[in-house]
Design a protein around this motif. Structure first.
Motif, short mmCIF file in Angstrom:
data_model
loop_
_atom_site.label_atom_id
_atom_site.label_comp_id
_atom_site.label_asym_id
_atom_site.label_seq_id
_atom_site.Cartn_x
_atom_site.Cartn_y
_atom_site.Cartn_z
N ALA A 322 0.83 -1.21 0.00
CA ALA A 322 0.00 0.00 0.00
C ALA A 322 0.87 1.25 0.00
CB ALA A 322 -0.93 -0.01 1.21
N GLU A 323 1.93 1.25 0.78
CA GLU A 323 2.81 2.41 0.85
C GLU A 323 3.53 2.64 -0.48
OE1 GLU A 323 3.90 2.13 5.65
OE2 GLU A 323 5.32 1.37 4.13
N ALA A 324 3.99 1.56 -1.12
CA ALA A 324 4.70 1.70 -2.39
C ALA A 324 3.79 2.23 -3.48
CB ALA A 324 5.28 0.35 -2.80
N ILE A 325 2.54 1.76 -3.50
CA ILE A 325 1.59 2.24 -4.50
C ILE A 325 1.21 3.69 -4.21
CG2 ILE A 325 -0.77 1.95 -5.38
CD1 ILE A 325 -0.39 -1.07 -5.06
N GLY A 326 1.03 4.02 -2.93
CA GLY A 326 0.71 5.40 -2.58
C GLY A 326 1.81 6.36 -2.98
N GLU A 327 3.05 5.91 -2.89
CA GLU A 327 4.20 6.74 -3.29
C GLU A 327 4.45 6.69 -4.79
OE1 GLU A 327 7.30 5.01 -1.03
OE2 GLU A 327 6.52 5.69 0.91
N ASP A 328 3.74 5.81 -5.49
CA ASP A 328 3.96 5.59 -6.92
C ASP A 328 5.46 5.30 -7.17
OD1 ASP A 328 3.29 5.28 -9.58
OD2 ASP A 328 3.41 7.42 -10.05
N SER A 329 6.00 4.40 -6.35
CA SER A 329 7.44 4.12 -6.36
C SER A 329 7.89 3.59 -7.73
CB SER A 329 7.77 3.09 -5.28
OG SER A 329 9.11 2.67 -5.39
N SER A 330 8.91 4.21 -8.26
CA SER A 330 9.47 3.79 -9.55
C SER A 330 10.13 2.42 -9.45
CB SER A 330 10.49 4.82 -10.04
OG SER A 330 11.55 4.95 -9.10
N LYS A 331 10.43 1.98 -8.23
CA LYS A 331 11.03 0.66 -8.05
C LYS A 331 10.06 -0.44 -8.43
CE LYS A 331 13.16 -2.27 -4.49
NZ LYS A 331 13.60 -2.36 -3.08
N TYR A 332 8.77 -0.18 -8.27
CA TYR A 332 7.75 -1.20 -8.50
C TYR A 332 6.81 -0.88 -9.67
CZ TYR A 332 9.27 -2.06 -3.70
OH TYR A 332 10.03 -2.27 -2.58
N ARG A 333 6.72 0.38 -10.04
CA ARG A 333 5.81 0.79 -11.12
C ARG A 333 6.28 0.20 -12.44
NH1 ARG A 333 2.94 5.55 -12.58
NH2 ARG A 333 1.87 5.07 -14.54
N VAL A 334 5.39 -0.50 -13.13
CA VAL A 334 5.73 -1.14 -14.40
C VAL A 334 5.59 -0.14 -15.54
CG1 VAL A 334 5.24 -3.06 -15.96
CG2 VAL A 334 4.92 -3.35 -13.49
N THR A 335 6.62 -0.08 -16.37
CA THR A 335 6.61 0.81 -17.54
C THR A 335 7.09 0.02 -18.75
OG1 THR A 335 8.90 1.55 -17.23
CG2 THR A 335 7.17 2.78 -16.05
N SER A 336 6.97 0.63 -19.90
CA SER A 336 7.42 -0.03 -21.12
C SER A 336 8.92 -0.25 -21.13
CB SER A 336 7.01 0.80 -22.35
OG SER A 336 7.54 2.11 -22.26
N SER A 337 9.64 0.54 -20.33
CA SER A 337 11.10 0.42 -20.32
C SER A 337 11.61 -0.62 -19.32
CB SER A 337 11.74 1.78 -19.99
OG SER A 337 11.34 2.23 -18.71
N ASN A 338 10.74 -1.11 -18.41
CA ASN A 338 11.24 -2.08 -17.43
C ASN A 338 10.48 -3.40 -17.39
OD1 ASN A 338 8.89 -1.64 -15.94
ND2 ASN A 338 9.85 -0.24 -14.49
N ILE A 339 9.40 -3.53 -18.15
CA ILE A 339 8.61 -4.76 -18.07
C ILE A 339 9.42 -5.99 -18.46
CG2 ILE A 339 7.63 -4.29 -20.36
CD1 ILE A 339 6.06 -6.37 -17.48
N GLU A 340 10.26 -5.89 -19.48
CA GLU A 340 11.07 -7.03 -19.87
C GLU A 340 12.11 -7.35 -18.80
OE1 GLU A 340 12.74 -6.73 -23.75
OE2 GLU A 340 10.80 -6.45 -24.74
N ALA A 341 12.64 -6.32 -18.16
CA ALA A 341 13.62 -6.54 -17.08
C ALA A 341 12.96 -7.24 -15.90
CB ALA A 341 14.23 -5.21 -16.64
N PHE A 342 11.72 -6.86 -15.57
CA PHE A 342 11.00 -7.53 -14.50
C PHE A 342 10.84 -9.02 -14.82
CE2 PHE A 342 9.00 -3.41 -12.93
CZ PHE A 342 9.51 -3.52 -11.64
N ASN A 343 10.44 -9.32 -16.05
CA ASN A 343 10.23 -10.72 -16.44
C ASN A 343 11.54 -11.50 -16.43
OD1 ASN A 343 7.50 -10.68 -16.68
ND2 ASN A 343 7.42 -11.02 -18.88
N THR A 344 12.59 -10.88 -16.94
CA THR A 344 13.90 -11.55 -16.97
C THR A 344 14.38 -11.86 -15.56
OG1 THR A 344 14.53 -10.47 -19.05
CG2 THR A 344 16.30 -11.34 -17.68
N LEU A 345 14.20 -10.89 -14.65
CA LEU A 345 14.63 -11.08 -13.27
C LEU A 345 13.82 -12.18 -12.59
CD1 LEU A 345 16.37 -10.29 -10.89
CD2 LEU A 345 14.75 -8.43 -10.39
N LEU A 346 12.52 -12.22 -12.84
CA LEU A 346 11.69 -13.26 -12.24
C LEU A 346 12.13 -14.64 -12.71
CD1 LEU A 346 9.29 -13.87 -10.38
CD2 LEU A 346 7.81 -13.74 -12.41
N GLU A 347 12.44 -14.75 -13.99
CA GLU A 347 12.88 -16.03 -14.53
C GLU A 347 14.24 -16.42 -13.95
OE1 GLU A 347 12.74 -18.38 -18.77
OE2 GLU A 347 12.87 -16.19 -18.80
N GLU A 348 15.13 -15.45 -13.80
CA GLU A 348 16.45 -15.74 -13.21
C GLU A 348 16.30 -16.21 -11.77
OE1 GLU A 348 18.59 -12.12 -13.65
OE2 GLU A 348 19.13 -12.47 -15.75
#
Length: 478
Positions: A322-348
């Motif tokens: 809730a706190e991260a979403i309220g802050e709109d934290s860039s660490k967790y917010r999915v964008t076109s520039s990081n979605i592939e990195a999120f997926n790659t990291l999850l697979e790793e």
């Protein structure tokens, strides 16, 4: 003998009276139910305080229709430990939790739609589990109280004449008279204080899941069908309510949940990766949608003491979300520039994470002559040694493999060397000589797990083990 006109008339009159009495009785019963209304489906009774039912599918419609709120929480049991006051502090407004344990996307749609139709909703916090993107089974659908959601008065008879309604009413009256009744929306549906969390419980769940996930993989819905469900039950709401802000998030299961899928149910794991990116691409089209990804947050997902099983985390994690979403934290917010990195990291993470019997998590890698070895089921046993499927080790080391199902014995042979091990036995036969191992081979996920360093060393390979922090790196060279 003919019936006399008088008797015939009396019979008709009796039937008419009986029908009238039955209709009046039904009407009075329906009126009484509407008056006492223990689920608060029509109104909030003023002359007594109804107990809030833990039967979410039955209680949620009344809450959505007759309580004041600006925000709603939608999702499975992964969202039940949110405290509305903490969501209020993060998003602003007043929050109502409308979670449903074990719910599917069509059920999410029904309660979200009911709340949205009231015109009260300004923001929606929606925990989006991949495995919920399916429809309720025929049995589940039969048990679901659609009559509380469809807005049709003529179907409400299932509520009017339901004996459980009166049981709930009498429990409320008893509690009211004893002075114990209170409506605690803050902890409604919350199970955080009712269970025990700890890495040992996650370890137990993981070893059980290794066997079960194999069967689940044969029942996965096709991606085509899952996308249809998304469009029908999620996208339609985004388009119908453009002035409502939707916050979707991918819940942070423990990393071992991902490992279990990756190892034993790769269909689900790969479909999840595809859908994570595809759903973001759909969300990206709507200005009233934001998406957050917490599934690769290793400081949470690798800390198994935060979980009661492979998936369910404690309420503290809900607060962080809730706190991260309220802050709109860039660490967790999915964008076109990081979605592939999120997926790659999850697979790793799913490829490398490994657990021991006590629930400690490590990261592991194996290289054979400089080439990484892709392995599935694995665990750490003994003196922090990595155990892998015998078949995968044998293939990587060019060894022949023999499995005797009767004696549960596996044998690997290469270059004149032989290593023979038996499930549950800590003694191995190496070139005819008995040697002790730190732990015994075992079956997990239908695979025989054996110690990679021990086997490689006694098959004549040069073995180097590097341990750095949580990482266990094995270098095998011929």
């Amino acid at each position: 003998m003919r019936t006399s006109p008088g008797i015939h008339t009396k019979s008709k009159r009796f039937v008419s009276y009986f029908m009238l009495f039955f209709i009046l009785l039904a009407f009075v019963t329906a009126l009484i139910t509407a008056l006492i209304d223990p689920l608060q489906f029509y109104h909030r009774p003023s002359w007594y305080t109804p107990l809030l039912s833990e039967q979410e599918r039955y209680q949620n419609p009344g809450l959505a229709k007759n309580y004041e709120y600006d925000n709603i929480i939608i999702g499975t049991s992964m969202t039940e430990n949110f405290l509305p006051s903490q969501v209020d502090a993060s998003l602003g407004g007043t929050t109502l939790k409308l979670s449903m344990e074990g719910s599917t996307v069509d059920e999410h749609y029904k309660i979200a739609k009911l709340a949205l139709e009231t015109g009260k909703v300004q923001q929606v916090l929606w925990g989006l589990d991949y495995f919920s993107l399916k429809l309720a089974t025929a049995e589940e659908e039969e048990d679901f109280p659609d009559y509380l959601y469809d807005g049709k008065l003529w179907t409400d008879y299932k509520y009017w004449f339901n004996s459980s309604v009166y049981k709930q009413f009498f429990r409320s009256i008893k509690s009211t008279l004893s002075g114990q009744t209170k409506q605690d929306l803050e902890t409604l549906y919350n199970w955080n204080d009712k269970v025990v969390f700890g890495k040992q419980y996650v370890a137990e769940s993981y070893f059980k899941a290794c066997d079960k996930e194999i069967d689940y993989g044969t029942n996965e819905e096709s991606l085509v069908q899952v996308k249809v469900y998304f469009n029908t039950y999620i996208r339609s709401l985004l388009e119908e309510y453009p002035d409502v802000q939707f916050y979707f998030y991918y819940p942070p299961y423990s990393v071992m949940r991902q490992v279990a899928w990756y190892s034993s149910n790769p269909v689900r794991f790969n479909n999840q990766l595809v859908m994570r990116q595809w759903m973001f691409e759909q969300f990206e089209q709507y200005p009233n949608v934001k998406l957050y990804d917490f599934q690769t947050t290793s400081e949470w997902t690798f800390n198994l003491d935060l979980y009661k099983d492979l998936s369910h985390h404690n309420g503290e994690v809900n607060t962080w979300i809730a706190e991260a979403i309220g802050e709109d934290s860039s660490k967790y917010r999915v964008t076109s520039s990081n979605i592939e990195a999120f997926n790659t990291l999850l697979e790793e993470q799913a490829e490398s994470a490994v657990i021991d019997s006590n629930g400690n998590v490590y990261r592991s890698s194996v290289q054979v002559n400089g080439e990484p070895l892709a392995f599935t089921t694995r665990l750490v046993q003994g003196n922090e040694e990595l155990w892998l499927p015998a078949k995968e080790i044998g293939t990587a080391l060019n060894a022949s493999i023999d499995w005797d199902a009767t004696t549960k014995t596996v044998s690997l042979t290469s270059g004149g060397n032989n290593v023979t091990m038996t499930i549950g036995n800590t003694e191995a036969l190496v070139n005819g000589q008995t040697l002790a191992m730190d732990a015994a081979p075992l079956l997990a996920g239908g695979k025989v797990l054996v110690p990679v360093a021990f086997v490689a060393d006694h098959l004549g390979w040069n073995v180097s083990v590097e341990q750095e922090g949580e990482w266990l790196r094995y270098l095998l060279n011929s």
